[in-house]
Scaffold this active site. Sequence first.
Site, PDB file in Angstrom:
ATOM      1  N   PHE A 139       0.853  -1.190   0.000  1.00  0.00           N
ATOM      2  CA  PHE A 139       0.000   0.000   0.000  1.00  0.00           C
ATOM      3  C   PHE A 139       0.894   1.247   0.000  1.00  0.00           C
ATOM      4  O   PHE A 139       1.848   1.315   0.774  1.00  0.00           O
ATOM      5  CB  PHE A 139      -0.929  -0.013   1.219  1.00  0.00           C
ATOM      6  CG  PHE A 139      -2.010   1.024   1.136  1.00  0.00           C
ATOM      7  CD1 PHE A 139      -3.143   0.811   0.373  1.00  0.00           C
ATOM      8  CD2 PHE A 139      -1.873   2.232   1.806  1.00  0.00           C
ATOM      9  CE1 PHE A 139      -4.136   1.776   0.285  1.00  0.00           C
ATOM     10  CE2 PHE A 139      -2.871   3.201   1.723  1.00  0.00           C
ATOM     11  CZ  PHE A 139      -4.002   2.969   0.958  1.00  0.00           C
ATOM     12  N   ASP A 210       0.647  -4.365   8.743  1.00  0.00           N
ATOM     13  CA  ASP A 210      -0.475  -3.465   8.476  1.00  0.00           C
ATOM     14  C   ASP A 210      -1.718  -4.344   8.324  1.00  0.00           C
ATOM     15  O   ASP A 210      -1.805  -5.154   7.401  1.00  0.00           O
ATOM     16  CB  ASP A 210      -0.204  -2.649   7.201  1.00  0.00           C
ATOM     17  CG  ASP A 210      -1.254  -1.582   6.965  1.00  0.00           C
ATOM     18  OD1 ASP A 210      -2.410  -1.767   7.396  1.00  0.00           O
ATOM     19  OD2 ASP A 210      -0.918  -0.554   6.330  1.00  0.00           O
ATOM     20  N   TYR A 235     -11.959   2.535   9.784  1.00  0.00           N
ATOM     21  CA  TYR A 235     -13.126   2.880   8.946  1.00  0.00           C
ATOM     22  C   TYR A 235     -13.471   1.834   7.895  1.00  0.00           C
ATOM     23  O   TYR A 235     -14.425   1.999   7.164  1.00  0.00           O
ATOM     24  CB  TYR A 235     -12.919   4.247   8.264  1.00  0.00           C
ATOM     25  CG  TYR A 235     -11.613   4.408   7.520  1.00  0.00           C
ATOM     26  CD1 TYR A 235     -11.444   3.890   6.250  1.00  0.00           C
ATOM     27  CD2 TYR A 235     -10.547   5.084   8.098  1.00  0.00           C
ATOM     28  CE1 TYR A 235     -10.245   4.031   5.579  1.00  0.00           C
ATOM     29  CE2 TYR A 235      -9.343   5.233   7.442  1.00  0.00           C
ATOM     30  CZ  TYR A 235      -9.195   4.697   6.171  1.00  0.00           C
ATOM     31  OH  TYR A 235      -8.004   4.835   5.516  1.00  0.00           O
ATOM     32  N   LYS A 236     -12.681   0.768   7.813  1.00  0.00           N
ATOM     33  CA  LYS A 236     -12.951  -0.261   6.799  1.00  0.00           C
ATOM     34  C   LYS A 236     -13.876  -1.321   7.400  1.00  0.00           C
ATOM     35  O   LYS A 236     -15.030  -1.035   7.690  1.00  0.00           O
ATOM     36  CB  LYS A 236     -11.630  -0.823   6.290  1.00  0.00           C
ATOM     37  CG  LYS A 236     -10.858   0.236   5.492  1.00  0.00           C
ATOM     38  CD  LYS A 236      -9.465  -0.189   5.092  1.00  0.00           C
ATOM     39  CE  LYS A 236      -8.835   0.915   4.237  1.00  0.00           C
ATOM     40  NZ  LYS A 236      -7.386   0.751   4.098  1.00  0.00           N
ATOM     41  N   ARG A 384     -12.378  -3.750  -7.683  1.00  0.00           N
ATOM     42  CA  ARG A 384     -12.273  -4.418  -6.386  1.00  0.00           C
ATOM     43  C   ARG A 384     -13.643  -4.454  -5.718  1.00  0.00           C
ATOM     44  O   ARG A 384     -14.365  -3.458  -5.698  1.00  0.00           O
ATOM     45  CB  ARG A 384     -11.274  -3.623  -5.527  1.00  0.00           C
ATOM     46  CG  ARG A 384     -10.875  -4.295  -4.252  1.00  0.00           C
ATOM     47  CD  ARG A 384      -9.789  -3.518  -3.549  1.00  0.00           C
ATOM     48  NE  ARG A 384     -10.278  -2.214  -3.096  1.00  0.00           N
ATOM     49  CZ  ARG A 384      -9.681  -1.474  -2.155  1.00  0.00           C
ATOM     50  NH1 ARG A 384      -8.558  -1.902  -1.607  1.00  0.00           N
ATOM     51  NH2 ARG A 384     -10.183  -0.320  -1.802  1.00  0.00           N
TER      52      ARG A 384
HETATM   53  C1  LIG Z   1      -6.620   1.895   3.840  1.00  0.00           C
HETATM   54  C2  LIG Z   1      -5.187   1.599   4.141  1.00  0.00           C
HETATM   55  C3  LIG Z   1      -4.398   2.532   4.829  1.00  0.00           C
HETATM   56  C4  LIG Z   1      -4.969   3.895   5.115  1.00  0.00           C
HETATM   57  O1  LIG Z   1      -4.173   4.715   5.849  1.00  0.00           O
HETATM   58  P1  LIG Z   1      -4.783   6.126   6.332  1.00  0.00           P
HETATM   59  O2  LIG Z   1      -3.698   6.740   7.060  1.00  0.00           O
HETATM   60  O3  LIG Z   1      -6.009   5.814   7.119  1.00  0.00           O
HETATM   61  O4  LIG Z   1      -5.187   6.888   5.109  1.00  0.00           O
HETATM   62  C5  LIG Z   1      -3.111   2.161   5.175  1.00  0.00           C
HETATM   63  N1  LIG Z   1      -2.615   0.949   4.840  1.00  0.00           N
HETATM   64  C6  LIG Z   1      -3.356   0.039   4.152  1.00  0.00           C
HETATM   65  C7  LIG Z   1      -2.787  -1.281   3.814  1.00  0.00           C
HETATM   66  C8  LIG Z   1      -4.650   0.360   3.784  1.00  0.00           C
HETATM   67  O5  LIG Z   1      -5.382  -0.515   3.105  1.00  0.00           O
END
Ligand SMILES: *Cc1c(COP(=O)(O)O)cnc(C)c1O
Length: 425
Positions: A139, A210, A235-236, A384
């Site tokens: 990511f 992560d 938030y996911k 996705r």
């Molecule tokens: C969604 C996501 C993030 C998001 O990070 P934010 O700081 O909340 O924007 C980080 N890492 C992964 C793997 C994600 O899928």
Amino acid sequence: MEFPLERAHLPSTGSALFETVAALDAADPLARYRERFFLPDGITYLDGNSLGALPRATPARVQAVMQEEWGTGLIRSWNSADWIGAPQRVGGKIARIVGAQPHEVVVADSTSVNLSKLIMAVLAAAPHRTTVLSEPGNFPTDLYMVETALATVGGGRRLQLAEREQLVQQITDDTALVLLTHVHYKTADVYDMQALTAAAHAKGALVLWDLSHSVGAVPLALNTCNADLAVGCGYKFLNGGPGAPAFLFVAERHHQTLVSPLGGWMGHARPFAFVDAYEPAPGIARFLCGTPPILSLAALESGVDIHLEVDMQVVSRKAQALAALFMELVSARCGAYGVSLVGPPSGAPRGSHVSFRHPEGYAIMQALIARGVIGDFRAPDIMRFGLTPLYLRFADVVQAVNTLEDVLRTESWRASEFQVRQAVT
Ligand SMILES: *Cc1c(COP(=O)(O)O)cnc(C)c1O
């Protein structure tokens, strides 16, 4: 087994499919959770991996925090409503979902900021180790946070990228940290957390996981896997609301040795002593920085609470069954239009989303959204679809595939309005 899906006997169209799916929904032990979420009429929501749906209980809880705790309680609520304890209280609940001890998880900041805090803490604790190891295509924020941490405090140390098949061989005595996303955000590939952690420990390196696409989606057992460090999104799959605060995990054995590079007062041993010198809190609280966002924490806690009622093994089995159905139907009915599966094949371990590749993926996704089937697009060519077992039915998967097939067959995605790229995809 609650979700029998014999692939060999799965009809791909017609009334036989309808009956198979109706039977799966009727036998679904999680079916009653759907009504715990607000889902707009006419929408098939396959993006709960990017923004989880709104729990019906959340507006009233946030309203109560605003009206009673903020409106009436005012500043007193830091004590009387235990606002000050919210990051640890909600962290302790998330700990149950990720297989950690309650005092090893705290809610704070964004995932990006938590990544940076933990990367920098490890770099400071391992001054003679010269690399941070990750994978290409991780990511973006994960890689950016390593790059910028190294540019700031790296002192010539570097980021090394290795494909997942070669990763373990690349861990050496020079590796300070291995940074990996447990469930890949595009492909849903999943790492063997226990094996990888053991391989890193054999070389004296730490691993930072992560969990953004894992928490609330797949069973996790951080302590069983001997995990060191982790971060994840609120938030996911946790349904905490847009921009919900994130969480971080630090195994108890690292609490004394790792120090946050952002030594804010909320992470101080005695924030209300108002002394000049920084002294990190003895436990996980040292990774707090500033004042916690109480309204957002209330919404996050409401989402997390639903997950505490369910068995993650059952959630995960339903996710696998939803994914198996989705993959089978798309391959049978949409393959001829150039749609191909990305990531693990049916039956292999995977996260809770399914991705397909198509050169016109962006326009096809826009056409789907216009018809009420909401997924998302990840450049350059990935459509996705998040499969959230708490509020999706097997019938929703069929509805999505019916719509996808129709969009492809009629080429309705060619309409000019579906070609315009929006800021968020
Ligand atoms: C969604 C996501 C993030 C998001 O990070 P934010 O700081 O909340 O924007 C980080 N890492 C992964 C793997 C994600 O899928």
